[in-house]
Design a protein around this motif. Structure first.
Motif, PDB file in Angstrom:
ATOM      1  N   PRO A   1     -13.047   6.347  13.610  1.00 45.31           N
ATOM      2  CA  PRO A   1     -11.792   6.680  14.385  1.00 45.31           C
ATOM      3  C   PRO A   1     -10.432   5.886  13.823  1.00 45.31           C
ATOM      4  CG  PRO A   1     -13.429   4.639  15.218  1.00 45.31           C
ATOM      5  CD  PRO A   1     -13.833   5.341  13.740  1.00 45.31           C
ATOM      6  N   ALA A   2      -9.616   5.959  14.449  1.00 41.47           N
ATOM      7  CA  ALA A   2      -8.248   5.479  14.117  1.00 41.47           C
ATOM      8  C   ALA A   2      -8.538   3.873  13.916  1.00 41.47           C
ATOM      9  CB  ALA A   2      -7.131   5.519  15.125  1.00 41.47           C
ATOM     10  N   LEU A   3      -7.987   3.300  12.911  1.00 41.88           N
ATOM     11  CA  LEU A   3      -8.217   1.964  12.643  1.00 41.88           C
ATOM     12  C   LEU A   3      -7.204   0.935  13.421  1.00 41.88           C
ATOM     13  CD1 LEU A   3      -9.374  -0.065  10.611  1.00 41.88           C
ATOM     14  CD2 LEU A   3      -7.556   0.294   8.956  1.00 41.88           C
ATOM     15  N   ALA A   4      -6.298   1.560  13.795  1.00 41.11           N
ATOM     16  CA  ALA A   4      -4.905   0.664  14.555  1.00 41.11           C
ATOM     17  C   ALA A   4      -5.633   0.737  16.129  1.00 41.11           C
ATOM     18  CB  ALA A   4      -3.587   1.121  14.495  1.00 41.11           C
ATOM     19  N   GLY A   5      -5.199  -0.517  16.601  1.00 41.66           N
ATOM     20  CA  GLY A   5      -5.500  -0.693  18.321  1.00 41.66           C
ATOM     21  C   GLY A   5      -6.812  -1.327  18.474  1.00 41.66           C
ATOM     22  N   ASN A   6      -7.394  -1.796  17.509  1.00 41.49           N
ATOM     23  CA  ASN A   6      -8.792  -2.706  18.002  1.00 41.49           C
ATOM     24  C   ASN A   6      -8.456  -3.867  18.393  1.00 41.49           C
ATOM     25  OD1 ASN A   6     -11.596  -4.037  17.365  1.00 41.49           O
ATOM     26  ND2 ASN A   6     -12.086  -2.172  17.615  1.00 41.49           N
ATOM     27  N   ASP A   7      -9.171  -4.456  19.326  1.00 39.05           N
ATOM     28  CA  ASP A   7      -9.062  -5.902  20.130  1.00 39.05           C
ATOM     29  C   ASP A   7      -9.144  -7.003  18.936  1.00 39.05           C
ATOM     30  OD1 ASP A   7      -8.224  -4.819  22.425  1.00 39.05           O
ATOM     31  OD2 ASP A   7     -10.261  -4.709  23.291  1.00 39.05           O
ATOM     32  N   MET A   8      -9.941  -6.678  17.968  1.00 45.82           N
ATOM     33  CA  MET A   8     -10.387  -7.658  17.092  1.00 45.82           C
ATOM     34  C   MET A   8      -9.361  -7.858  16.097  1.00 45.82           C
ATOM     35  SD  MET A   8     -14.367  -7.024  16.541  1.00 45.82           S
ATOM     36  CE  MET A   8     -14.117  -5.382  15.604  1.00 45.82           C
ATOM     37  N   TRP A   9      -8.134  -7.349  15.922  1.00 51.82           N
ATOM     38  CA  TRP A   9      -7.326  -7.419  14.870  1.00 51.82           C
ATOM     39  C   TRP A   9      -6.333  -8.654  14.880  1.00 51.82           C
ATOM     40  CZ3 TRP A   9     -10.725  -5.408  12.435  1.00 51.82           C
ATOM     41  CH2 TRP A   9     -11.131  -3.903  12.229  1.00 51.82           C
ATOM     42  N   ILE A  10      -5.982  -9.175  14.129  1.00 49.46           N
ATOM     43  CA  ILE A  10      -5.098 -10.282  14.259  1.00 49.46           C
ATOM     44  C   ILE A  10      -3.717  -9.912  14.033  1.00 49.46           C
ATOM     45  CG2 ILE A  10      -4.549 -12.492  13.344  1.00 49.46           C
ATOM     46  CD1 ILE A  10      -7.119 -12.592  14.822  1.00 49.46           C
ATOM     47  N   GLU A  11      -3.619  -8.825  12.929  1.00 47.16           N
ATOM     48  CA  GLU A  11      -2.383  -8.242  12.434  1.00 47.16           C
ATOM     49  C   GLU A  11      -2.570  -6.815  12.549  1.00 47.16           C
ATOM     50  OE1 GLU A  11      -0.104 -10.020   9.514  1.00 47.16           O
ATOM     51  OE2 GLU A  11      -0.200 -12.258  10.208  1.00 47.16           O
ATOM     52  N   GLU A  12      -1.524  -5.972  12.659  1.00 47.28           N
ATOM     53  CA  GLU A  12      -1.574  -4.594  12.142  1.00 47.28           C
ATOM     54  C   GLU A  12      -0.189  -4.275  11.749  1.00 47.28           C
ATOM     55  OE1 GLU A  12      -2.346  -2.075  15.761  1.00 47.28           O
ATOM     56  OE2 GLU A  12      -4.315  -3.054  16.187  1.00 47.28           O
ATOM     57  N   HIS A  13      -0.251  -3.319  10.709  1.00 47.99           N
ATOM     58  CA  HIS A  13       0.998  -2.949   9.866  1.00 47.99           C
ATOM     59  C   HIS A  13       0.578  -1.516   9.726  1.00 47.99           C
ATOM     60  CE1 HIS A  13       2.167  -6.892   9.199  1.00 47.99           C
ATOM     61  NE2 HIS A  13       0.707  -7.393   9.071  1.00 47.99           N
ATOM     62  N   SER A  14       1.666  -0.629  10.051  1.00 49.19           N
ATOM     63  CA  SER A  14       1.492   0.694   9.713  1.00 49.19           C
ATOM     64  C   SER A  14       2.902   1.449   9.229  1.00 49.19           C
ATOM     65  CB  SER A  14       1.363   1.490  11.154  1.00 49.19           C
ATOM     66  OG  SER A  14       0.115   0.863  11.738  1.00 49.19           O
ATOM     67  N   GLY A  15       2.910   2.432   8.703  1.00 52.67           N
ATOM     68  CA  GLY A  15       4.127   2.987   7.974  1.00 52.67           C
ATOM     69  C   GLY A  15       3.887   4.207   7.389  1.00 52.67           C
ATOM     70  N   THR A  16       4.702   5.053   7.099  1.00 51.79           N
ATOM     71  CA  THR A  16       4.768   6.318   6.473  1.00 51.79           C
ATOM     72  C   THR A  16       5.155   6.360   4.944  1.00 51.79           C
ATOM     73  OG1 THR A  16       5.009   7.465   8.322  1.00 51.79           O
ATOM     74  CG2 THR A  16       5.173   8.654   6.541  1.00 51.79           C
TER      75      THR A  16
ATOM     76  N   VAL B   1       0.845  -0.968  -0.012  1.00 54.60           N
ATOM     77  CA  VAL B   1      -0.141  -0.117   0.056  1.00 54.60           C
ATOM     78  C   VAL B   1       0.848   1.121   0.112  1.00 54.60           C
ATOM     79  CG1 VAL B   1      -1.768   1.157   1.195  1.00 54.60           C
ATOM     80  CG2 VAL B   1      -1.635  -1.335   1.372  1.00 54.60           C
ATOM     81  N   ARG B   2       0.624   2.033  -0.892  1.00 58.29           N
ATOM     82  CA  ARG B   2       1.382   3.305  -0.991  1.00 58.29           C
ATOM     83  C   ARG B   2       0.340   4.511  -0.963  1.00 58.29           C
ATOM     84  NH1 ARG B   2       4.170  -0.018  -5.115  1.00 58.29           N
ATOM     85  NH2 ARG B   2       6.139  -0.543  -4.411  1.00 58.29           N
ATOM     86  N   GLY B   3       0.971   5.656  -0.662  1.00 64.46           N
ATOM     87  CA  GLY B   3      -0.022   6.840  -0.469  1.00 64.46           C
ATOM     88  C   GLY B   3       0.913   7.873   0.569  1.00 64.46           C
ATOM     89  N   GLU B   4       0.166   8.802   0.904  1.00 65.25           N
ATOM     90  CA  GLU B   4       0.598  10.013   1.398  1.00 65.25           C
ATOM     91  C   GLU B   4       0.471  10.196   3.039  1.00 65.25           C
ATOM     92  OE1 GLU B   4       2.695  12.411   0.254  1.00 65.25           O
ATOM     93  OE2 GLU B   4       2.557  11.627  -1.886  1.00 65.25           O
ATOM     94  N   GLY B   5       1.508  10.342   3.917  1.00 60.44           N
ATOM     95  CA  GLY B   5       1.175  10.297   5.232  1.00 60.44           C
ATOM     96  C   GLY B   5       1.258   8.962   5.854  1.00 60.44           C
ATOM     97  N   GLU B   6       0.400   8.904   6.993  1.00 62.01           N
ATOM     98  CA  GLU B   6       0.689   7.519   7.838  1.00 62.01           C
ATOM     99  C   GLU B   6      -0.359   6.586   7.152  1.00 62.01           C
ATOM    100  OE1 GLU B   6       2.125   5.066  10.844  1.00 62.01           O
ATOM    101  OE2 GLU B   6       2.648   7.273  10.128  1.00 62.01           O
ATOM    102  N   LEU B   7      -0.075   5.359   7.023  1.00 65.41           N
ATOM    103  CA  LEU B   7      -0.837   4.405   6.335  1.00 65.41           C
ATOM    104  C   LEU B   7      -1.167   3.202   7.271  1.00 65.41           C
ATOM    105  CD1 LEU B   7       0.711   4.234   2.853  1.00 65.41           C
ATOM    106  CD2 LEU B   7      -1.221   5.623   3.655  1.00 65.41           C
ATOM    107  N   THR B   8      -2.199   2.554   7.395  1.00 75.51           N
ATOM    108  CA  THR B   8      -2.583   1.505   8.118  1.00 75.51           C
ATOM    109  C   THR B   8      -3.331   0.447   7.635  1.00 75.51           C
ATOM    110  OG1 THR B   8      -2.686   3.113  10.124  1.00 75.51           O
ATOM    111  CG2 THR B   8      -3.679   0.975  10.534  1.00 75.51           C
ATOM    112  N   ALA B   9      -2.750  -0.801   7.862  1.00 75.56           N
ATOM    113  CA  ALA B   9      -3.477  -1.931   7.244  1.00 75.56           C
ATOM    114  C   ALA B   9      -3.693  -2.864   8.262  1.00 75.56           C
ATOM    115  CB  ALA B   9      -2.687  -2.672   6.135  1.00 75.56           C
ATOM    116  N   VAL B  10      -4.901  -3.531   8.443  1.00 77.61           N
ATOM    117  CA  VAL B  10      -5.226  -4.469   9.573  1.00 77.61           C
ATOM    118  C   VAL B  10      -5.784  -5.666   9.067  1.00 77.61           C
ATOM    119  CG1 VAL B  10      -5.298  -2.731  11.291  1.00 77.61           C
ATOM    120  CG2 VAL B  10      -7.468  -3.703  10.209  1.00 77.61           C
ATOM    121  N   VAL B  11      -5.549  -6.913   9.819  1.00 72.93           N
ATOM    122  CA  VAL B  11      -6.049  -7.977   9.249  1.00 72.93           C
ATOM    123  C   VAL B  11      -6.848  -8.644  10.448  1.00 72.93           C
ATOM    124  CG1 VAL B  11      -5.673 -10.560   8.398  1.00 72.93           C
ATOM    125  CG2 VAL B  11      -3.791  -8.501   7.843  1.00 72.93           C
ATOM    126  N   GLY B  12      -8.250  -9.148  10.035  1.00 75.19           N
ATOM    127  CA  GLY B  12      -9.112  -9.756  11.046  1.00 75.19           C
ATOM    128  C   GLY B  12      -9.845 -10.637  10.506  1.00 75.19           C
TER     129      GLY B  12
END
Length: 644
Positions: free
Chosen positions: A114-129, A64-75
């Motif tokens: 709200p912010a996508l990261a930090g939820n209890d239901m996610w199996i994996e979280e990946h963040s980057g700029t 995933v590419r884009g501007e600013g902070e990016l978040t991808a979660v798996v659940g």
């Protein structure tokens, strides 16, 4: 002609080998299959379902590419979809052309996500700029959500890669044919060379030019004595001496007496291949045979090398050889193969709950240390949070008072998540302490909505000597029951009030037969204990009375293997102390004095306690005489006030 055929075969072999190698190099298909989307969408989130991730076989790589902070979660798919709810989003789909298309999905909820990261239901979280890249072997029933910075549009440069097992069916035949032609060209070349040598015929052996010393030696030998029939040689004549020596060698066998062999054994002289005496060279016949055998061995080696390569190539994988079209597989509804696949999914997995528990421990430790009820709200709710808030208040006034019981720091000894795809969700866990002398705690967590964290709503200490009824494994979970269910021995909505009445009235309560009379909580705060307290000397001039009231927390029920249920509930019990006559004062203890604001009162005090209980409720068809059992309980100070 054989030389021409050998050259032609060699050229053909090189061409075939070159074409075969090109199949795996310059003409080889790519190593990966790529589906990429670069469409501009206005939605704040991109949903990549499991169907898109599993469009091709193999482990997936998401970029995933884009501007600013990016978040991808798996659940799990139902968790991700529950979190998205009615919010607008873009659905990723792999089109027939192989491209990744983003289809906008309208939603009624236009509030900012709200912010996508930090939820209890996610199996994996990946963040980057600027870029997020990760690999995953996506299981069936899972999904990925991708978001940018809160309030902005989702990144649309999304790329999915799959490994591609490139098949080159012409590689095997081309290389095999090339090696076969190479072997043929070598064979033709050897046959042509053999024919050429035979056509030349026997060749006279040439003598090397003798040195001057050798010529003089031959001249002396000739002068000293010559065989019969040899003419004399004049001194200084070299050629006659050489010829005489050659004649002597040729005539030596003929000059030997009849029946006598020349020097050496007759049998040895009769064998042309007999070994020469030590220190002498082998006979001319044996040297000739060895010289003839060497080219034959070299020729066989040259032919065997391509032959071995051809045989080895036949063992290559099927991707290097032509194959028929795969038979179409039958498509139909998948058949469940295990009990887990026929039941609703569990609220959380063991991995998820382990992460939830660790975060709860950290939040509780920080909040207890700082006595910050606001921080405790992140992981506690309901009357449990109220009891914690009360403890922080009294400890802030008197640091010597005992702290509230924290979250156990030991292993998870039992985990029973609810079977559900909806909210609220309930999870029951029994957690131990590293200090084995401390009693295990039964904790009930609830998640009110998909975007909320799990919070502790009940925490009780397991009663000593009481066994929990058998429950299902964490992968199967347990169903929850409504409060008006007919599947239990007693209606759940009546159990809390019935037990509170039993604590107030003892055996005189109309509900006394519902419960075991010797449970530890009855012994701690039951009617008999209350009567003993009222008879203490310090209460001789006062009147004690107790009452019970409901709290705001609803009971939580999870089914056991025997058809019954584990039920966590709570109520508020209030102790009212009033003086019997004027001039008598009621003394407040330390914690009650902090909460009421007085040390003594002439009008009296009311002190409220939160009572939490974990019941084992029998099934409706349980044997007659089976009673509801208390398996865990906790009593905490909730409030205190002066009457008046």
């Amino acid at each position: 002609m054989r030389y021409i055929l050998a050259a032609v075969s060699l050229v053909l072999s090189l061409v075939l080998l070159g074409l075969g190698v090109a199949q795996r190099t310059i003409w080889a298909p790519p190593d990966t299959i790529v589906a990429e989307a670069q469409e501009q969408v206005d939605e704040p989130l991109v949903l990549i379902p499991g169907e898109a991730m599993n469009a091709h076989d193999g482990r997936q790589t998401v970029v995933v590419r884009g501007e600013g902070e990016l978040t991808a979660v798996v659940g799990r798919a139902h968790d991700v979809e529950g979190w998205i709810g009615e919010s607008p989003h873009a659905l990723a789909e792999v089109a027939d052309s192989g491209a990744l298309e983003l289809a906008p999905q309208a939603g009624a909820d236009t509030a900012e996500l709200p912010a996508l990261a930090g939820n209890d239901m996610w199996i994996e979280e990946h963040s980057g700029t600027g870029e997020v890249r990760f690999s995953i072997d996506m299981p069936v029933g899972y999904a990925i959500a991708v978001a940018g910075e809160p309030g902005g549009a989702a990144p649309t440069d999304v790329r999915i890669e799959w490994p591609f097992d490139a098949k080159t069916p012409l590689f095997g035949p081309l290389v095999t044919a090339g090696l076969a032609m190479l072997a043929l060209s070598l064979l033709l070349f050897l046959l042509a060379l053999r024919r050429h040598r035979r056509r030349r015929g026997p060749q006279r052996r040439s003598h090397r030019e003798l040195t001057r010393a050798e010529r003089r030696a031959l001249a002396r030998d000739a002068k000293d004595g010559l065989p019969r029939g040899t003419a004399a040689v004049a001194p200084g004549s070299d050629r006659p001496a050489i010829e005489a020596a050659e004649a002597r060698e040729r005539d030596a066998p003929a000059a030997a007496p009849e029946g006598a062999a020349p020097e050496g054994d007759a049998s040895d002289a009769a064998r042309p291949d007999a070994a020469a005496p030590e220190g002498e060279a082998p006979s001319d016949g044996r040297r000739t045979e060895r010289r003839a055998a060497a080219p034959r061995r070299r020729g066989l080696g040259l032919i065997a090398l391509p032959a071995i390569a051809v045989v080895a190539l036949t063992g290559c994988g099927p991707q290097y050889w032509p194959s028929g079209a795969p038979e179409p597989s039958e498509t139909g509804e998948p058949t469940p193969t295990s009990l887990e696949e026929t039941l609703p999914p569990v609220a959380v997995t063991e991995h998820q709950f382990g992460r939830i528990l660790e975060d709860t421990r950290a939040v509780a430790a920080a909040a207890d240390e700082a006595r910050d009820a606001g921080a405790a709200e992140a992981r506690f709710a309901g009357p449990v949070l109220d009891a914690r808030r009360t403890n922080y208040e009294v400890r802030s006034a008197d640091g010597e008072l005992a702290a509230v019981t924290g979250v156990p720091d030991g292993d998870i000894e039992l985990l029973l998540p609810q079977q559900t795809e909806s909210w609220p969700r309930t999870v029951l866990a029994v957690v131990g302490w590293q200090d084995a002398s401390q009693t295990q705690a039964a904790m009930v967590f609830q998640q009110a909505s998909p975007r909320d964290d799990y919070r502790v709503v009940y925490q009780t200490a397991l009663a000593s000597g009481v066994q929990l009824p058998p429950v299902a494994s964490p992968t199967i979970g347990a169903a929850s029951l409504p409060l008006d269910t007919p599947l239990l021995q007693r209606p759940p909505q009546e159990i809390t009030g019935a037990y509170a009445d039993f604590m107030l009235n003892g055996d005189e309560s109309e509900f006394a037969s519902w419960f075991t009379p010797d449970d530890p909580l009855n012994q701690s705060i039951g009617r008999a204990t209350k009567d003993e307290t009222a008879q203490r000397p310090e209460f001789e001039l006062t009147d004690l009375s107790w009452s019970a009231s409901d709290d705001e927390a609803a009971p939580a029920l999870l089914v056991t293997n025997e058809g019954g249920a584990l039920m966590a509930t709570s109520w508020i019990e209030t102790q009212r102390t009033t003086p019997r006559e004027e001039g008598v004062t009621v003394t407040a203890n330390d914690a009650a004095g902090v909460l009421s604001g007085v040390d003594q009162s002439e009008s009296g005090l009311e002190i409220s306690y939160l009572v939490q209980v974990l019941f084992a409720v029998p099934a409706a068809d349980a044997p007659e005489g089976t009673q509801i059992q208390v398996v865990g309980y906790t009593e905490s100070l909730l409030d205190a006030r002066e009457i008046g």
